[in-house]
Design a protein around this motif. Structure first.
Motif, short mmCIF file in Angstrom:
data_model
loop_
_atom_site.label_atom_id
_atom_site.label_comp_id
_atom_site.label_asym_id
_atom_site.label_seq_id
_atom_site.Cartn_x
_atom_site.Cartn_y
_atom_site.Cartn_z
N ALA A 122 0.82 -1.20 0.00
CA ALA A 122 0.00 0.00 0.00
C ALA A 122 0.86 1.26 0.00
O ALA A 122 0.51 2.27 -0.63
N ALA A 123 1.98 1.23 0.69
CA ALA A 123 2.88 2.39 0.72
C ALA A 123 3.46 2.67 -0.66
O ALA A 123 3.62 3.83 -1.05
N ALA A 124 3.77 1.62 -1.41
CA ALA A 124 4.27 1.80 -2.77
C ALA A 124 3.20 2.43 -3.65
O ALA A 124 3.49 3.31 -4.47
N GLY A 125 1.95 2.01 -3.47
CA GLY A 125 0.86 2.61 -4.23
C GLY A 125 0.65 4.07 -3.86
O GLY A 125 0.43 4.93 -4.73
N ALA A 126 0.73 4.37 -2.57
CA ALA A 126 0.56 5.75 -2.13
C ALA A 126 1.69 6.63 -2.64
O ALA A 126 1.47 7.79 -3.01
#
Length: 212
Positions: A122-126
Motif C-alpha cells: 500500500a505504501a508503494a501505491g501511495a
C-alpha cells in the motif's frame, strides 16, 4: 563472552501496536527512501523465490496460493532481512526474519502474519499516487474489496485530500462492508454495478484484486 540470548520475537499484537504509533506519511517516506537506495545501487536484493505456483506444484490449501521469499540488505549496513509472505483463497500469512551482518545470527523474528507486506504494498501505491496522481483529484476508482483495498485507502490518505471513491467488486456484499468500515476514516465509497462506472470519472484508479 556474553551468552547468546537468541533472537527477540515480536508477536502480531506487538507489530500492530508499533505500526499504529507510526504516522502513515512516515511509512510512505520510508518507501521512497527504499526505492532511492535501490536506484542508487546501495542495497543488495536477490531475485525472490516463489513456491506454490507453476512450474512448481500447487499448495494443497488453495490452487492459487503462493509463498514468496524475499531478502535484502543495505550494503555496509548492520542487518539483512528475509521475508516470507504467503496466502491464497483470501487467507494471508507471513513473518520477517532479521539477521546480523556482523555475526550472521538471527536478531529478531516478527510474526506479522503478512501485515508488513500489506503495508509495504500500500505504501508503494501511495508513493506512486503522490508522484503521479493529479493534485486536484476529485474522485478515485477502486476495483476490489479485500484486505489490500483497505490498506491502499489508509496509506493513500497521507498523500491526497480526496476521499470520494466509486468502487466495484465481484462481491457487492463485501464491498458494502468495506464502505461501512472505512467510512469512519472519512472515506465516502459509492458502490457501482460495473468496473467501467467505477473508473469513468476517476483521476486515480486502484486495482486491488487478484481476480482475473
Amino acid at each position: 563472552m556474553a551468552a547468546n540470548m537468541g533472537p527477540r520475537v515480536y508477536t502480531l499484537e506487538q507489530v500492530i501496536a508499533a505500526m499504529d504509533r507510526l504516522p502513515v506519511d512516515k511509512v510512505v517516506d520510508a518507501m521512497a527512501e527504499g526505492f532511492l537506495a535501490f536506484s542508487r545501487g546501495s542495497v543488495s536484493v536477490p531475485p525472490p523465490q516463489t513456491l506454490g505456483q507453476p512450474p512448481l506444484s500447487s499448495f494443497v490449501g488453495h490452487q492459487d496460493a503462493q509463498a514468496c521469499i524475499k531478502s535484502a540488505y543495505e550494503n555496509g549496513g548492520d542487518v539483512f532481512v528475509t521475508k516470507v509472505a504467503s496466502g491464497g483463497g483470501g487467507v494471508n500469512s507471513g513473518l520477517v526474519l532479521v539477521f546480523s551482518q556482523h555475526t550472521f545470527g538471527p536478531e529478531a523474528i516478527l510474526l506479522d502474519d503478512g501485515l508488513l507486506t500489506e503495508m509495504r504494498t500500500a505504501a508503494a501505491g501511495a508513493l506512486a499516487a503522490r508522484l503521479f496522481a493529479p493534485t486536484d483529484l476529485d474522485e478515485i476508482g477502486l476495483i476490489g474489496c479485500g484486505v489490500q483495498a483497505r490498506w491502499q485507502l489508509r496509506l493513500l490518505a497521507a498523500v491526497t485530500t480526496c476521499r470520494r471513491v466509486r468502487a466495484w467488486a465481484r462481491s457487492p456484499a463485501k464491498l458494502e462492508a468495506l464502505a461501512k468500515e472505512v467510512a469512519s476514516e472519512g472515506w465516502q465509497i459509492e458502490v457501482v454495478p460495473s468496473a467501467e462506472q467505477a473508473c469513468s470519472r476517476a483521476g486515480l484508479i486502484l486495482t486491488v484484486t487478484p481476480a482475473r
